[in-house]
Design a protein around this motif. Structure first.
Motif, PDB file in Angstrom:
ATOM      1  N   LYS A 359       0.842  -1.196   0.000  1.00 14.30           N
ATOM      2  CA  LYS A 359       0.000   0.000   0.000  1.00 14.30           C
ATOM      3  C   LYS A 359       0.879   1.248   0.000  1.00 14.30           C
ATOM      4  N   ASP A 360       0.838   2.063   1.105  1.00 15.22           N
ATOM      5  CA  ASP A 360       1.626   3.297   1.095  1.00 15.22           C
ATOM      6  C   ASP A 360       2.930   3.173   1.881  1.00 15.22           C
ATOM      7  N   LEU A 361       3.308   1.922   2.222  1.00 12.64           N
ATOM      8  CA  LEU A 361       4.473   1.715   3.073  1.00 12.64           C
ATOM      9  C   LEU A 361       5.596   0.996   2.329  1.00 12.64           C
ATOM     10  N   GLU A 362       6.789   1.593   2.380  1.00 14.54           N
ATOM     11  CA  GLU A 362       7.946   0.951   1.765  1.00 14.54           C
ATOM     12  C   GLU A 362       8.425  -0.168   2.692  1.00 14.54           C
ATOM     13  N   ILE A 363       8.461  -1.391   2.169  1.00 12.53           N
ATOM     14  CA  ILE A 363       8.841  -2.552   2.970  1.00 12.53           C
ATOM     15  C   ILE A 363      10.300  -2.906   2.740  1.00 12.53           C
ATOM     16  N   SER A 364      10.747  -2.705   1.498  1.00 10.59           N
ATOM     17  CA  SER A 364      12.085  -3.158   1.121  1.00 10.59           C
ATOM     18  C   SER A 364      12.610  -2.320  -0.027  1.00 10.59           C
ATOM     19  N   SER A 365      13.924  -2.177  -0.085  1.00 14.54           N
ATOM     20  CA  SER A 365      14.504  -1.664  -1.325  1.00 14.54           C
ATOM     21  C   SER A 365      15.715  -2.515  -1.654  1.00 14.54           C
ATOM     22  N   GLY A 366      15.937  -2.646  -2.951  1.00 18.70           N
ATOM     23  CA  GLY A 366      17.029  -3.510  -3.398  1.00 18.70           C
ATOM     24  C   GLY A 366      17.478  -3.118  -4.784  1.00 18.70           C
ATOM     25  N   ALA A 367      18.448  -3.863  -5.292  1.00 17.58           N
ATOM     26  CA  ALA A 367      18.995  -3.521  -6.609  1.00 17.58           C
ATOM     27  C   ALA A 367      19.999  -4.571  -7.051  1.00 17.58           C
ATOM     28  N   MET A 368      20.255  -4.529  -8.364  1.00 15.97           N
ATOM     29  CA  MET A 368      21.466  -5.173  -8.836  1.00 15.97           C
ATOM     30  C   MET A 368      22.564  -4.159  -8.540  1.00 15.97           C
ATOM     31  N   ARG A 369      23.751  -4.659  -8.138  1.00 17.41           N
ATOM     32  CA  ARG A 369      24.838  -3.756  -7.755  1.00 17.41           C
ATOM     33  C   ARG A 369      25.873  -3.649  -8.871  1.00 17.41           C
ATOM     34  N   ILE A 370      26.636  -2.589  -8.800  1.00 20.05           N
ATOM     35  CA  ILE A 370      27.776  -2.458  -9.713  1.00 20.05           C
ATOM     36  C   ILE A 370      28.848  -3.426  -9.231  1.00 20.05           C
TER      37      ILE A 370
END
Length: 439
Positions: A359-370
């Motif tokens: 909904k309006d809540l960020e639970i996680s952030s991620g990425a492919m890394r350099i």
RNA sequence: GCCCUGGUGGUGUAGGGGCUAUCAUGCAGGCCUGUCGAGCCUGCGACUCGGGUUCAAAUCCCGGCCAGGGCGCCA
């Protein structure tokens, strides 16, 4: 005091006592939830971990000394009662205990700082000051039973996916990761900091040959935020995987979320009922919305958002209304993401970073890394940081670093979504916020 | 850090220049053998702190501390 228990041990919890067990002798132990003294008959409601059992003491049917002892009991004192199970339509749950002996194990002081029967609700601040009593309420302990099960399930899942649990230092020597404010501490004759994230360490582990690692540990952020979804100490579920990209990372994250929710729904139905929360198992795959598309959706709803900006609270709320459950926001602008995030091959202005929202809540952030050393150095410089202070980190990229991706999940925010809590403080036993450092 | 609102018995509240400061819950005592938000009777217990205005401040003003809501910050 140690011999007070003697050979007396609990034989059953409240939850286990059933009408079919009538005439059996049992020993129950717990706290006095409520006393109802009607003169010739006393009802003692005894609360333990999972429930409440009624101890019924009719003056004519029990020893006069025992009756007098029961009469004197105070709320929230700890007692052990040995007695016989009686089936009775008049008793709550259809069963009650007719006491034979009673031991007062610990007398409670009165008045109580909180009402454990929840007849008068208390404010969160009052509750946190006396958290140990607050937790006696089943509606409060239920949250932590669910959190415990969620963490257990996450570990089970990651182990089954062949991840290795790691532990990285929380005492760190430099503030060079950039971004968030750090808590400075004294480390002998030097200054040190509390770790804001295991990010750089788990990346270094990618050069170690473990391939799949995870860590569940506290992270510390010295931001003076004062909201219902921020704390200065939280538990981060961090994952990093070698030879993978951002799509793989999202897939494993999504799988883990569903697994944990399914597991909680299966094993914590009592706790969910206590909370009156209807937990839904989300369908996969979760919707994946590109950043550009999200900006458009937000603007279409009348909330102004420039391309290249991070989400404002108003933007998050709009998205929360448009998207009902879990969803990813992908392809974030490279400029607003940290230096270690991999730019997209087709368009370097876009990145291989994603956020998982509920909904309006960020639970996680991620990425492919350099994983390319020279590109990483260039990115560190372009963010205004000094590559020299990243020496030990950068060295890991010089002797064979596989492509890798990962993410971090805020364990408390994840717990909020599983328990229906609006205040993150409800999901931490002893929360640390802008003002609170005790208990 | 900013804006708004607030701080009254142990807990949750009503009130808002002069009141014996409201109610619920709680606690203490009493009555009561089927309570389950037990009931009835009697009693106990409070105006966030500092300064100011005023004959008089819990009430108005200023500041501190704390809280609630919103926002910002949160690589």
């Amino acid at each position: 005091m140690t011999d007070l228990l003697e050979d007396c041990r609990r034989t059953h919890y409240s939850k286990q006592i059933k009408p079919e067990m009538k005439d059996e002798d049992v020993v129950i132990m717990g706290w006095i939830h409520e006393m109802r003294d009607l003169g010739g008959i006393i009802f003692v409601l005894l609360r333990d971990r999972d429930g409440v059992t009624q101890v019924t003491a009719p003056s004519k049917k029990i020893e006069p000394e025992l009756f007098e002892e029961l009469k004197k009991l105070k709320k929230e004192s700890v007692i052990a009662v040995k007695g016989r199970i009686q089936e009775s339509a008049k008793a709550p749950g259809g069963v009650e205990i007719i006491p034979e002996t009673m031991k007062l194990l610990s007398e409670s002081k009165l008045p109580l700082p909180l009402d454990t029967t929840e007849k008068v609700r208390a404010e969160i601040d009052t509750r946190l000051d006396s958290r140990f009593i607050d937790l006696r309420k089943h509606s409060v302990s239920a949250i932590f039973k669910i959190k415990s099960r969620m963490l257990h399930s996450v570990r089970n899942f990651l182990e089954s996916e062949d991840y290795t649990e790691i532990n990285t230092p929380k005492l760190v020597g430099s503030a060079t990761e950039g971004g968030t404010e750090l808590f400075p501490i004294t480390y002998f004759e030097r200054e040190a900091f509390l770790g804001q994230s295991p990010q750089l360490y788990k990346q270094m582990m990618m050069a170690s040959g473990f391939d799949n690692v995870y860590e569940i540990a506290p992270i510390f952020r010295a931001e003076e935020h004062d909201t219902l979804r921020h704390l200065n100490e939280v538990i981060s579920i961090d994952v990093e995987t070698a030879f993978t990209d951002d799509i793989d990372a999202m897939n494993i994250l999504e799988k883990m979320v569903v697994k944990a929710i399914t597991d909680v729904k299966e094993h914590c139905q009592d706790a969910l009922n206590t909370l009156e929360f209807g937990l839904q198992i989300p369908e996969t795959p979760f919707p994946r919305i590109e950043y550009d598309e999200m900006v458009e959706m937000v603007n279409n709803k009348g909330v102004k958002m420039e391309h290249g900006e991070d989400m404002s609270r108003a933007a998050e709320k709009v998205m929360g209304e448009l998207m009902d459950g879990y969803y990813f926001i992908t392809a974030w602008p490279t400029d607003i993401k940290p230096f270690y995030v991999q730019p997209s091959a087709e368009d370097p202005a876009k990145s291989c970073a994603f956020d998982l929202m509920y909904k309006d809540l960020e639970i996680s952030s991620g990425a492919m890394r350099i994983h390319d050393h020279d590109l990483l150095v260039e990115k560190i410089k372009s963010k205004g940081l000094n590559p020299d202070s990243f020496n030990r980190y950068l060295a890991a990229f010089e002797y064979g670093m596989p492509p890798h991706a990962g993410w971090g999940v805020g364990a408390e925010r994840f717990t909020m979504t599983m328990t229906g809590q609006k205040n993150i403080r409800e999901t931490v036993l002893f929360p640390r916020d802008r003002r609170r450092l005790t208990p």
